[in-house]
Motif scaffolding. Structure first.
Motif, PDB file in Angstrom:
ATOM      1  N   ALA A   1       0.848  -1.200   0.000  1.00  0.00           N
ATOM      2  CA  ALA A   1       0.000   0.000   0.000  1.00  0.00           C
ATOM      3  C   ALA A   1       0.880   1.244   0.000  1.00  0.00           C
ATOM      4  N   ILE A   2       0.383   2.286  -0.634  1.00  0.00           N
ATOM      5  CA  ILE A   2       1.080   3.572  -0.640  1.00  0.00           C
ATOM      6  C   ILE A   2       0.182   4.557   0.090  1.00  0.00           C
ATOM      7  N   GLY A   3       0.744   5.207   1.076  1.00  0.00           N
ATOM      8  CA  GLY A   3      -0.027   6.147   1.896  1.00  0.00           C
ATOM      9  C   GLY A   3      -0.338   5.527   3.242  1.00  0.00           C
ATOM     10  N   GLY A   4      -0.896   6.338   4.105  1.00  0.00           N
ATOM     11  CA  GLY A   4      -1.243   5.862   5.442  1.00  0.00           C
ATOM     12  C   GLY A   4      -1.331   7.020   6.405  1.00  0.00           C
ATOM     13  N   PRO A   5      -1.562   6.694   7.680  1.00  0.00           N
ATOM     14  CA  PRO A   5      -1.728   7.748   8.681  1.00  0.00           C
ATOM     15  C   PRO A   5      -0.459   8.594   8.865  1.00  0.00           C
ATOM     16  N   PHE A   6      -0.650   9.889   9.013  1.00  0.00           N
ATOM     17  CA  PHE A   6       0.467  10.782   9.353  1.00  0.00           C
ATOM     18  C   PHE A   6      -0.087  12.015  10.041  1.00  0.00           C
ATOM     19  N   GLN A   7       0.791  12.710  10.731  1.00  0.00           N
ATOM     20  CA  GLN A   7       0.455  14.028  11.281  1.00  0.00           C
ATOM     21  C   GLN A   7       1.662  14.920  11.090  1.00  0.00           C
ATOM     22  N   LEU A   8       1.448  16.009  10.356  1.00  0.00           N
ATOM     23  CA  LEU A   8       2.497  16.984  10.081  1.00  0.00           C
ATOM     24  C   LEU A   8       1.940  18.374  10.357  1.00  0.00           C
ATOM     25  N   THR A   9       2.764  19.397  10.117  1.00  0.00           N
ATOM     26  CA  THR A   9       2.352  20.780  10.364  1.00  0.00           C
ATOM     27  C   THR A   9       2.426  21.558   9.062  1.00  0.00           C
ATOM     28  N   ASP A  10       1.370  22.356   8.782  1.00  0.00           N
ATOM     29  CA  ASP A  10       1.397  23.123   7.538  1.00  0.00           C
ATOM     30  C   ASP A  10       2.194  24.413   7.713  1.00  0.00           C
ATOM     31  N   GLN A  11       2.303  25.182   6.641  1.00  0.00           N
ATOM     32  CA  GLN A  11       3.127  26.389   6.647  1.00  0.00           C
ATOM     33  C   GLN A  11       2.582  27.478   7.562  1.00  0.00           C
ATOM     34  N   ASN A  12       1.350  27.311   8.030  1.00  0.00           N
ATOM     35  CA  ASN A  12       0.759  28.280   8.959  1.00  0.00           C
ATOM     36  C   ASN A  12       0.761  27.788  10.407  1.00  0.00           C
ATOM     37  N   GLY A  13       1.417  26.650  10.643  1.00  0.00           N
ATOM     38  CA  GLY A  13       1.520  26.121  12.000  1.00  0.00           C
ATOM     39  C   GLY A  13       0.361  25.236  12.423  1.00  0.00           C
ATOM     40  N   LYS A  14      -0.525  24.896  11.486  1.00  0.00           N
ATOM     41  CA  LYS A  14      -1.704  24.079  11.790  1.00  0.00           C
ATOM     42  C   LYS A  14      -1.392  22.600  11.573  1.00  0.00           C
ATOM     43  N   ALA A  15      -1.884  21.740  12.492  1.00  0.00           N
ATOM     44  CA  ALA A  15      -1.696  20.290  12.341  1.00  0.00           C
ATOM     45  C   ALA A  15      -2.541  19.781  11.181  1.00  0.00           C
ATOM     46  N   VAL A  16      -1.941  18.923  10.354  1.00  0.00           N
ATOM     47  CA  VAL A  16      -2.627  18.306   9.217  1.00  0.00           C
ATOM     48  C   VAL A  16      -2.372  16.806   9.293  1.00  0.00           C
ATOM     49  N   THR A  17      -3.448  16.025   9.109  1.00  0.00           N
ATOM     50  CA  THR A  17      -3.314  14.571   9.093  1.00  0.00           C
ATOM     51  C   THR A  17      -3.786  14.039   7.752  1.00  0.00           C
ATOM     52  N   ASP A  18      -3.589  12.755   7.556  1.00  0.00           N
ATOM     53  CA  ASP A  18      -4.095  12.118   6.337  1.00  0.00           C
ATOM     54  C   ASP A  18      -5.613  12.265   6.250  1.00  0.00           C
ATOM     55  N   LYS A  19      -6.295  12.275   7.382  1.00  0.00           N
ATOM     56  CA  LYS A  19      -7.761  12.433   7.392  1.00  0.00           C
ATOM     57  C   LYS A  19      -8.175  13.830   6.934  1.00  0.00           C
ATOM     58  N   SER A  20      -7.324  14.825   7.180  1.00  0.00           N
ATOM     59  CA  SER A  20      -7.624  16.198   6.747  1.00  0.00           C
ATOM     60  C   SER A  20      -7.738  16.309   5.232  1.00  0.00           C
ATOM     61  N   LEU A  21      -7.081  15.405   4.521  1.00  0.00           N
ATOM     62  CA  LEU A  21      -7.035  15.478   3.064  1.00  0.00           C
ATOM     63  C   LEU A  21      -8.184  14.723   2.397  1.00  0.00           C
ATOM     64  N   LYS A  22      -8.892  13.914   3.156  1.00  0.00           N
ATOM     65  CA  LYS A  22      -9.957  13.098   2.565  1.00  0.00           C
ATOM     66  C   LYS A  22     -11.114  13.979   2.108  1.00  0.00           C
ATOM     67  N   GLY A  23     -11.810  13.519   1.093  1.00  0.00           N
ATOM     68  CA  GLY A  23     -12.936  14.262   0.538  1.00  0.00           C
ATOM     69  C   GLY A  23     -12.595  14.973  -0.758  1.00  0.00           C
ATOM     70  N   LYS A  24     -11.302  15.100  -1.041  1.00  0.00           N
ATOM     71  CA  LYS A  24     -10.844  15.724  -2.283  1.00  0.00           C
ATOM     72  C   LYS A  24      -9.717  14.872  -2.859  1.00  0.00           C
ATOM     73  N   PRO A  25      -9.589  14.834  -4.189  1.00  0.00           N
ATOM     74  CA  PRO A  25      -8.390  14.198  -4.732  1.00  0.00           C
ATOM     75  C   PRO A  25      -7.171  15.031  -4.321  1.00  0.00           C
ATOM     76  N   THR A  26      -6.042  14.349  -4.162  1.00  0.00           N
ATOM     77  CA  THR A  26      -4.853  15.028  -3.650  1.00  0.00           C
ATOM     78  C   THR A  26      -3.636  14.724  -4.511  1.00  0.00           C
ATOM     79  N   LEU A  27      -2.903  15.779  -4.857  1.00  0.00           N
ATOM     80  CA  LEU A  27      -1.589  15.630  -5.471  1.00  0.00           C
ATOM     81  C   LEU A  27      -0.562  15.842  -4.367  1.00  0.00           C
ATOM     82  N   ILE A  28       0.354  14.886  -4.206  1.00  0.00           N
ATOM     83  CA  ILE A  28       1.382  14.991  -3.167  1.00  0.00           C
ATOM     84  C   ILE A  28       2.750  14.909  -3.827  1.00  0.00           C
ATOM     85  N   PHE A  29       3.598  15.866  -3.482  1.00  0.00           N
ATOM     86  CA  PHE A  29       4.974  15.863  -3.968  1.00  0.00           C
ATOM     87  C   PHE A  29       5.906  15.960  -2.769  1.00  0.00           C
ATOM     88  N   PHE A  30       6.903  15.088  -2.714  1.00  0.00           N
ATOM     89  CA  PHE A  30       7.903  15.102  -1.648  1.00  0.00           C
ATOM     90  C   PHE A  30       9.157  15.800  -2.160  1.00  0.00           C
TER      91      PHE A  30
END
Length: 196
Positions: free
Chosen positions: A40-69
């Protein structure tokens, strides 16, 4: 039987017996249900966005997502990819609000939220920059099967070798495929709209 035809008959009989043997073995092992599934590719995570807000994998659900590392000190691949993603988002018009576009740092030592905010100011405002501490970064790198390695330079600094794919995740957070940016922004935007 002619001597010229004999090797062909033997080869055909061998191939047929091999196919039958493989089918019997496949059936005996339980068929498709026992075959290993791809990782599987992807999974649970918790990171911080550029504004200091916590973002998790669940925060991204509901929309298609492009992710670049990548990382903010990247000399060419990262800014080029983020520019190309920005062009796709521009081509989407108002539909860009229905997509997540995420830049995840592989460089926890240098890429703080403030650094990410400054760096992303050059790109489309829909782009969200996520960073974390070394443990959080290692977890998301592992769950997305990303290659990232610190490489010291002669001047005492370092660069990062890393996977340069754009991951397309569906609205449920499942990996769809690498997203191809090597086409016109309008073509890429039309493809992305299929996942809205």
């Amino acid at each position: 039987m002619s001597s010229a035809a004999r090797p062909l008959v033997i080869a055909t009989a061998f191939a047929a017996s091999l196919v039958v043997g493989l089918l019997i073995m496949f059936w005996a092992m339980g068929g498709v249900s026992k075959v290993a599934q791809p990782a599987a590719i992807g999974g649970p995570f918790q990171l911080t966005d550029q504004n200091g807000k916590a973002v998790t994998d669940k925060s991204l659900k509901g929309k298609p997502t492009l992710i670049f590392f990548g990382y903010t000190h990247c000399p060419d691949v990262c800014p080029t990819s983020l520019f190309e993603i920005s062009e796709v988002l521009r081509a989407m018009g108002k539909d860009a609000d229905k997509v997540n576009a995420v830049f995840i740092s592989v460089d926890p030592e240098r890429d703080t939220p403030a650094t990410m905010k400054d760096y992303l100011s050059s790109f489309d405002p829909h782009l969200e920059g996520l960073s974390g501490n070394p443990a959080e970064t290692a977890k998301v790198i592992s769950s997305y099967r990303v290659y990232a390695k610190k490489v010291p330079t002669k001047d005492g600094d370092y660069t990062m070798d890393h996977t340069a794919l754009i991951y397309l995740m569906d609205r449920d957070g499942r990996f769809v495929s690498p997203f191809n940016l090597k086409r016109t922004p309008d073509e890429a935007a039309a493809d992305l709209k299929k996942y809205l």
